[in-house]
Motif scaffolding. Structure first.
Motif, PDB file in Angstrom:
ATOM      1  N   LEU A  63       0.858  -1.180   0.000  1.00  0.00           N
ATOM      2  CA  LEU A  63       0.000   0.000   0.000  1.00  0.00           C
ATOM      3  C   LEU A  63       0.895   1.231   0.000  1.00  0.00           C
ATOM      4  O   LEU A  63       1.885   1.287   0.732  1.00  0.00           O
ATOM      5  N   LEU A  64       0.555   2.188  -0.831  1.00  0.00           N
ATOM      6  CA  LEU A  64       1.298   3.438  -0.917  1.00  0.00           C
ATOM      7  C   LEU A  64       0.323   4.574  -0.671  1.00  0.00           C
ATOM      8  O   LEU A  64      -0.748   4.620  -1.283  1.00  0.00           O
ATOM      9  N   TYR A  65       0.684   5.470   0.244  1.00  0.00           N
ATOM     10  CA  TYR A  65      -0.192   6.609   0.521  1.00  0.00           C
ATOM     11  C   TYR A  65       0.643   7.872   0.680  1.00  0.00           C
ATOM     12  O   TYR A  65       1.858   7.826   0.878  1.00  0.00           O
ATOM     13  N   ALA A  66      -0.033   9.002   0.592  1.00  0.00           N
ATOM     14  CA  ALA A  66       0.569  10.305   0.865  1.00  0.00           C
ATOM     15  C   ALA A  66      -0.282  10.999   1.908  1.00  0.00           C
ATOM     16  O   ALA A  66      -1.488  10.748   2.013  1.00  0.00           O
ATOM     17  N   SER A  67       0.360  11.854   2.680  1.00  0.00           N
ATOM     18  CA  SER A  67      -0.367  12.694   3.634  1.00  0.00           C
ATOM     19  C   SER A  67       0.456  13.947   3.892  1.00  0.00           C
ATOM     20  O   SER A  67       1.634  14.024   3.538  1.00  0.00           O
ATOM     21  N   ARG A  68      -0.197  14.901   4.508  1.00  0.00           N
ATOM     22  CA  ARG A  68       0.491  16.133   4.897  1.00  0.00           C
ATOM     23  C   ARG A  68       0.629  16.151   6.417  1.00  0.00           C
ATOM     24  O   ARG A  68      -0.269  15.714   7.125  1.00  0.00           O
ATOM     25  N   ALA A  69       1.753  16.650   6.878  1.00  0.00           N
ATOM     26  CA  ALA A  69       1.981  16.766   8.318  1.00  0.00           C
ATOM     27  C   ALA A  69       1.115  17.902   8.860  1.00  0.00           C
ATOM     28  O   ALA A  69       1.035  18.968   8.257  1.00  0.00           O
ATOM     29  N   ILE A  70       0.457  17.668   9.979  1.00  0.00           N
ATOM     30  CA  ILE A  70      -0.328  18.715  10.631  1.00  0.00           C
ATOM     31  C   ILE A  70       0.584  19.870  11.020  1.00  0.00           C
ATOM     32  O   ILE A  70       0.272  21.031  10.824  1.00  0.00           O
TER      33      ILE A  70
ATOM     34  N   PRO B 132       4.384  20.732  10.169  1.00  0.00           N
ATOM     35  CA  PRO B 132       5.619  20.353   9.481  1.00  0.00           C
ATOM     36  C   PRO B 132       6.887  20.630  10.279  1.00  0.00           C
ATOM     37  O   PRO B 132       7.909  20.021  10.042  1.00  0.00           O
ATOM     38  N   ALA B 133       6.837  21.511  11.247  1.00  0.00           N
ATOM     39  CA  ALA B 133       8.034  21.842  12.027  1.00  0.00           C
ATOM     40  C   ALA B 133       8.247  20.897  13.198  1.00  0.00           C
ATOM     41  O   ALA B 133       9.297  20.906  13.820  1.00  0.00           O
ATOM     42  N   CYS B 134       7.256  20.067  13.495  1.00  0.00           N
ATOM     43  CA  CYS B 134       7.370  19.208  14.682  1.00  0.00           C
ATOM     44  C   CYS B 134       8.205  17.970  14.396  1.00  0.00           C
ATOM     45  O   CYS B 134       8.629  17.722  13.279  1.00  0.00           O
ATOM     46  N   SER B 135       8.410  17.187  15.413  1.00  0.00           N
ATOM     47  CA  SER B 135       9.229  15.979  15.281  1.00  0.00           C
ATOM     48  C   SER B 135       8.372  14.759  14.963  1.00  0.00           C
ATOM     49  O   SER B 135       8.705  13.652  15.357  1.00  0.00           O
ATOM     50  N   ALA B 136       7.294  14.953  14.245  1.00  0.00           N
ATOM     51  CA  ALA B 136       6.380  13.854  13.928  1.00  0.00           C
ATOM     52  C   ALA B 136       7.090  12.712  13.208  1.00  0.00           C
ATOM     53  O   ALA B 136       6.803  11.547  13.455  1.00  0.00           O
ATOM     54  N   ILE B 137       8.007  13.040  12.325  1.00  0.00           N
ATOM     55  CA  ILE B 137       8.693  11.994  11.561  1.00  0.00           C
ATOM     56  C   ILE B 137       9.443  11.048  12.500  1.00  0.00           C
ATOM     57  O   ILE B 137       9.388   9.838  12.333  1.00  0.00           O
ATOM     58  N   GLU B 138      10.122  11.586  13.489  1.00  0.00           N
ATOM     59  CA  GLU B 138      10.855  10.741  14.431  1.00  0.00           C
ATOM     60  C   GLU B 138       9.897   9.894  15.263  1.00  0.00           C
ATOM     61  O   GLU B 138      10.171   8.726  15.519  1.00  0.00           O
TER      62      GLU B 138
ATOM     63  N   VAL C 240      -4.860  12.466   3.937  1.00  0.00           N
ATOM     64  CA  VAL C 240      -4.357  11.120   3.661  1.00  0.00           C
ATOM     65  C   VAL C 240      -5.020  10.604   2.377  1.00  0.00           C
ATOM     66  O   VAL C 240      -6.251  10.588   2.271  1.00  0.00           O
ATOM     67  N   VAL C 241      -4.189  10.216   1.402  1.00  0.00           N
ATOM     68  CA  VAL C 241      -4.691   9.755   0.104  1.00  0.00           C
ATOM     69  C   VAL C 241      -4.031   8.433  -0.252  1.00  0.00           C
ATOM     70  O   VAL C 241      -2.801   8.312  -0.208  1.00  0.00           O
ATOM     71  N   LEU C 242      -4.845   7.445  -0.582  1.00  0.00           N
ATOM     72  CA  LEU C 242      -4.337   6.163  -1.065  1.00  0.00           C
ATOM     73  C   LEU C 242      -3.872   6.347  -2.506  1.00  0.00           C
ATOM     74  O   LEU C 242      -4.653   6.759  -3.369  1.00  0.00           O
ATOM     75  N   LEU C 243      -2.605   6.065  -2.773  1.00  0.00           N
ATOM     76  CA  LEU C 243      -2.038   6.252  -4.105  1.00  0.00           C
ATOM     77  C   LEU C 243      -1.972   4.954  -4.900  1.00  0.00           C
ATOM     78  O   LEU C 243      -2.102   4.963  -6.120  1.00  0.00           O
TER      79      LEU C 243
ATOM     80  N   GLY D 144       9.124  18.697   2.688  1.00  0.00           N
ATOM     81  CA  GLY D 144       8.197  19.792   2.433  1.00  0.00           C
ATOM     82  C   GLY D 144       6.861  19.626   3.120  1.00  0.00           C
ATOM     83  O   GLY D 144       5.833  20.075   2.593  1.00  0.00           O
ATOM     84  N   GLY D 145       6.848  18.960   4.268  1.00  0.00           N
ATOM     85  CA  GLY D 145       5.601  18.765   4.992  1.00  0.00           C
ATOM     86  C   GLY D 145       4.743  17.625   4.469  1.00  0.00           C
ATOM     87  O   GLY D 145       3.608  17.441   4.904  1.00  0.00           O
ATOM     88  N   ILE D 146       5.283  16.833   3.539  1.00  0.00           N
ATOM     89  CA  ILE D 146       4.525  15.729   2.922  1.00  0.00           C
ATOM     90  C   ILE D 146       5.173  14.399   3.262  1.00  0.00           C
ATOM     91  O   ILE D 146       6.389  14.236   3.166  1.00  0.00           O
TER      92      ILE D 146
END
Length: 140
Positions: free
Chosen positions: A5-12, A14-20, A73-76, A43-45
């Motif tokens: 499954l491949l999806y895209a989303s935007r970070a609520i 972008p400056a936070c440590s959400a990725i970690e 959140v979008v299913l690609l 870029g927040g994506i």
């Protein structure tokens, strides 16, 4: 049965440590669920491919859709697979700061990560090329 499954989303935020946080949770949760994959953030994506059993992947995607760190959140792409492409990672991470912009231009109109502007197959091809060019870090 294995699926990808491949999806895209935007970070609520972008400056936070959400990725970690996401990587840490993925690396703790995924091995027990048989989930492997790769996460790209720029870029927040978020662009993420997850692989595993159909039920485990579906359940994880359901959690992602409700996760307060994500929006749009979008299913690609979704497919049944005979083997994993990202089997070496409980969750690999792409270091976007080290990606050659010519790789991004190969798959998009501008040298930036924007899976919303291309097809799911193009986004998957980009992830595969990033993997092949050793742009993956955090091979946990």
């Amino acid at each position: 049965m294995l699926v990808r499954l491949l999806y895209a989303s935007r970070a609520i935020d972008p400056a936070c440590s959400a990725i970690e946080d996401i990587l840490s949770q993925s690396r703790q949760f995924n091995p027990g669920s048989g989930i492997t994959g790769i996460l790209c953030y720029g870029g927040g994506i978020f662009l993420q491919a997850i692989e595993g059993g159909r039920n485990a992947v579906s359940e994880l995607y359901g959690h992602i859709q409700k996760d307060p760190r994500h929006k749009d959140v979008v299913l690609l792409h979704y497919e049944e697979i005979s083997e994993r492409r990202f089997g070496g990672w409980t969750m690999g991470q792409v270091n976007m700061s080290k990606v050659n912009t010519s790789i991004l231009l190969k798959y998009a109109e501008r040298p930036e990560l924007d899976p919303y502007a291309v097809s799911g197959k193009v986004s998957l091809a980009l992830l595969e090329e990033l993997m092949a060019t050793a742009s993956i870090i955090g091979r946990a």
